[in-house]
Write an enzyme that holds these catalytic residues in place. Sequence first.
Site, short mmCIF file in Angstrom:
data_model
loop_
_atom_site.label_atom_id
_atom_site.label_comp_id
_atom_site.label_asym_id
_atom_site.label_seq_id
_atom_site.Cartn_x
_atom_site.Cartn_y
_atom_site.Cartn_z
N ASP A 13 5.29 -14.35 3.36
CA ASP A 13 5.75 -13.69 2.13
C ASP A 13 6.86 -12.68 2.38
OD1 ASP A 13 3.81 -15.17 0.81
OD2 ASP A 13 2.33 -13.57 0.94
N LYS A 16 11.26 -15.60 2.42
CA LYS A 16 11.97 -16.76 2.99
C LYS A 16 12.61 -17.62 1.89
CE LYS A 16 8.08 -17.96 4.85
NZ LYS A 16 7.24 -16.77 4.59
N LYS A 18 13.75 -16.78 -1.10
CA LYS A 18 14.98 -16.15 -1.60
C LYS A 18 16.12 -16.35 -0.61
CE LYS A 18 18.03 -12.72 -1.97
NZ LYS A 18 18.47 -11.46 -2.45
N GLY A 40 4.02 -20.19 -0.67
CA GLY A 40 4.53 -19.94 -2.01
C GLY A 40 5.86 -19.23 -1.84
N HIS A 41 6.94 -19.94 -2.08
CA HIS A 41 8.28 -19.39 -1.83
C HIS A 41 8.97 -19.14 -3.17
CE1 HIS A 41 8.33 -21.30 2.46
NE2 HIS A 41 7.34 -20.45 2.27
N ARG A 142 -7.51 -37.08 15.00
CA ARG A 142 -7.02 -38.46 14.88
C ARG A 142 -7.74 -39.28 13.82
NH1 ARG A 142 -7.47 -38.93 21.26
NH2 ARG A 142 -9.40 -37.92 20.60
N GLN A 226 4.82 -19.62 6.06
CA GLN A 226 3.96 -18.62 6.69
C GLN A 226 4.81 -17.68 7.57
OE1 GLN A 226 2.57 -22.16 6.81
NE2 GLN A 226 2.01 -21.46 4.80
N THR A 303 -1.88 -17.76 -4.66
CA THR A 303 -3.25 -17.52 -5.12
C THR A 303 -3.36 -16.34 -6.09
OG1 THR A 303 -3.62 -16.08 -3.23
CG2 THR A 303 -4.24 -18.39 -2.96
N GLY A 304 -2.31 -15.55 -6.22
CA GLY A 304 -2.36 -14.39 -7.10
C GLY A 304 -3.14 -13.22 -6.52
N ARG A 305 -3.61 -13.37 -5.26
CA ARG A 305 -4.41 -12.28 -4.67
C ARG A 305 -3.52 -11.06 -4.38
NH1 ARG A 305 -6.96 -15.08 0.51
NH2 ARG A 305 -4.92 -16.09 0.50
N ASP A 335 15.05 -2.40 -1.38
CA ASP A 335 15.09 -1.68 -2.66
C ASP A 335 13.73 -1.11 -3.07
OD1 ASP A 335 14.85 -4.69 -2.85
OD2 ASP A 335 14.07 -4.14 -4.82
P1 GDP Z 1 8.14 -16.18 0.97
O1 GDP Z 1 6.80 -16.81 0.95
O2 GDP Z 1 8.52 -15.67 2.31
O3 GDP Z 1 9.21 -17.04 0.36
O4 GDP Z 1 8.02 -14.90 0.03
P2 GDP Z 1 7.30 -14.82 -1.43
O5 GDP Z 1 8.15 -15.50 -2.40
O6 GDP Z 1 5.88 -15.24 -1.30
O7 GDP Z 1 7.25 -13.26 -1.63
C1 GDP Z 1 8.43 -12.52 -1.63
C2 GDP Z 1 8.54 -11.79 -2.98
O8 GDP Z 1 9.57 -10.84 -2.87
C3 GDP Z 1 8.91 -12.68 -4.14
O9 GDP Z 1 8.30 -12.17 -5.30
C4 GDP Z 1 10.43 -12.51 -4.22
O10 GDP Z 1 10.94 -12.76 -5.52
C5 GDP Z 1 10.58 -11.08 -3.85
N1 GDP Z 1 11.82 -10.70 -3.17
C6 GDP Z 1 12.50 -11.33 -2.18
N2 GDP Z 1 13.51 -10.57 -1.73
C7 GDP Z 1 13.45 -9.42 -2.44
C8 GDP Z 1 14.19 -8.21 -2.40
O11 GDP Z 1 15.10 -8.02 -1.61
N3 GDP Z 1 13.83 -7.22 -3.28
C9 GDP Z 1 12.80 -7.37 -4.15
N4 GDP Z 1 12.52 -6.36 -4.96
N5 GDP Z 1 12.07 -8.49 -4.20
C10 GDP Z 1 12.38 -9.50 -3.35
P1 IMO Z 2 4.34 -18.24 2.78
O1 IMO Z 2 5.02 -19.50 3.26
C1 IMO Z 2 1.08 -15.36 3.30
C2 IMO Z 2 -2.63 -16.88 5.08
C3 IMO Z 2 -3.84 -16.89 4.17
C4 IMO Z 2 -4.95 -16.68 5.20
C5 IMO Z 2 -4.45 -17.48 6.38
C6 IMO Z 2 -5.04 -18.86 6.48
O2 IMO Z 2 4.36 -18.08 1.31
O3 IMO Z 2 4.81 -17.06 3.55
P2 IMO Z 2 -4.59 -21.13 5.15
O4 IMO Z 2 -4.73 -21.45 3.70
O5 IMO Z 2 -3.23 -21.32 5.69
O6 IMO Z 2 -5.63 -21.79 6.01
O7 IMO Z 2 -4.95 -19.54 5.25
O8 IMO Z 2 -3.04 -17.58 6.25
N1 IMO Z 2 -1.43 -17.59 4.54
C7 IMO Z 2 -0.36 -16.97 4.04
N2 IMO Z 2 -0.12 -15.66 3.83
N3 IMO Z 2 2.04 -16.27 3.04
C8 IMO Z 2 1.82 -17.59 3.26
O9 IMO Z 2 2.79 -18.52 3.12
C9 IMO Z 2 0.56 -17.99 3.75
N4 IMO Z 2 0.02 -19.19 4.07
C10 IMO Z 2 -1.19 -18.92 4.56
O10 IMO Z 2 -3.77 -15.85 3.23
O11 IMO Z 2 -4.99 -15.33 5.58
MG MG Z 3 4.96 -16.65 -0.03
#
Ligand code: GDP
Ligand code: IMO
Ligand code: MG
Length: 432
Positions: A13, A16, A18, A40-41, A142, A226, A303-305, A335
């Site tokens: 999170d 990536k 963005k 979740g990207h 396997r 991840q 997951t919204g967690r 920011d």
């Molecule tokens: P990812 O899984 O690595 O693609 O990241 P996620 O999308 O799960 O979480 C990143 C969150 O940060 C998302 O809500 C993006 O919209 C937000 N985001 C990314 N870059 C920035 C930033 O520079 N500033 C702010 N405020 N939000 C950002």
């Molecule tokens: P992105 O690509 C943040 C975490 C889960 C849990 C552990 C194992 O959006 O960065 P899993 O379902 O993979 O067996 O869960 O890994 N996890 C993530 N945490 N961002 C993710 O993906 C994740 N994918 C898995 O919360 O702790």
């Molecule tokens: Mg994510």
Amino acid sequence: MPGYAVIGGMWGDEGKGKVVDFLAQDFQYVVRYSGGNNAGHTVINDKGKFALHLVPAGIFWSSVTCVIGNGVVVDPSVLMEELTTLQEASVDTSRLVVSERAHLIMPYHVALDQLEERARGSGAIGTTGKGVGPAYVDKVARVGIRVGDLLEATDEETFLPRLEQVLKHKNAIITKVYGGEPFLVRDIYRKCLEWEECLRPYIQPTEVVLQDAIARGENVLIEGAQGALLDVDHGTYPYVTSSSPSIGGAYTGLGIPPQSIVGSLGVFKAYCTRVGGGPMVTELNDATGEKIRELAWEYGATTGRPRRVGWFDAVAARYSANLNGFTSAVLTRLDVLDGFPSVKVCVGYKADGKIFDRFPASISLMSRCEPVYEEFEGWDQPTASARQMAKLPENAVKYVRRLEELIGVSIDIISTGPRREETVVNRPFVRR
Ligand code: GDP
Ligand code: IMO
Ligand code: MG
């Protein structure tokens, strides 16, 4: 010729999605190599706001071919739903290809993921519950069923006995170990036929597609899912995912040779977050942590967690940088720290009367660690939406420079907002 990788530097999170959406304009291919729809990207651009789980974040550029590589585990129902959402937003999805060697996440994997988590009780990993772990278990054992196998699903005599055999074993575990409900082979078989019909046009030998592209000198952007600290080998085991999000996973997860990746970009947030269980030395269980979570809306895209929040952990970041050989770093969400009176960075861990800066393998040691902080004066002027380094307040620049020193990698890109254009490029990531 060149492949460039965008890798999650910490626990996922980092932003990536963005970053890949922004960088993809310079690439002909954008590819995923590991994980599944546990990812979740988030992408916000002229087409709207999207939370992508399987489709690479390059899909919004008409010049880009997107690849789901062999190392990814694919839940076809999730993929089909995601393609529909994109098509409804007028995004052309015909440029997606899916590896015939990628393993399928079956309904029994999803059930097992949830049953296993429940059985772990207070030791739960906090998985996303999407069946990712159990699908990788079957791959290694396997007994997995692959995307390419769907192409033979209509041949009942070959396909059904395999499915029946696997399901017999899975049902025994589901019912006898966990007291769950068994799956019926005909229900799963019917789904496989549906999936085959929808996914057939996308299925290809993607390693050949990529090897050919690289031979033609086309640019390939590799989208990590991840983060390195969730890596099954290098992360905070057992609180990890079941794949290799680090750079090593890209080679096996795509089938491309080592020399084809010429740059790797580590994505780091300006602070830390983590979802699920496991140690996090800089975690803030206080009003500051709560403030960051609410300001930044740190809730999972899958997951919204609520995400756990803490100050930037430079011990973990340097460990990750060394592991991945980052040639550049990108700092996102700077920011979010605008207006804080001061910000802290963890530069060492303290446990058992000692201070050290090596990221420990032992979870019990890590759980005992206290952070050793450096404190920085905050900044009043906003970094939000800035597009040039010159627009950043002096204290924010000092913070960035110190992080560079601590991580040992130059921060070539700074993200100052969730939208594609809210980006500062210090040094182009793609060298020409
Ligand atoms: P990812 O899984 O690595 O693609 O990241 P996620 O999308 O799960 O979480 C990143 C969150 O940060 C998302 O809500 C993006 O919209 C937000 N985001 C990314 N870059 C920035 C930033 O520079 N500033 C702010 N405020 N939000 C950002
Ligand atoms: P992105 O690509 C943040 C975490 C889960 C849990 C552990 C194992 O959006 O960065 P899993 O379902 O993979 O067996 O869960 O890994 N996890 C993530 N945490 N961002 C993710 O993906 C994740 N994918 C898995 O919360 O702790
Ligand atoms: Mg994510």
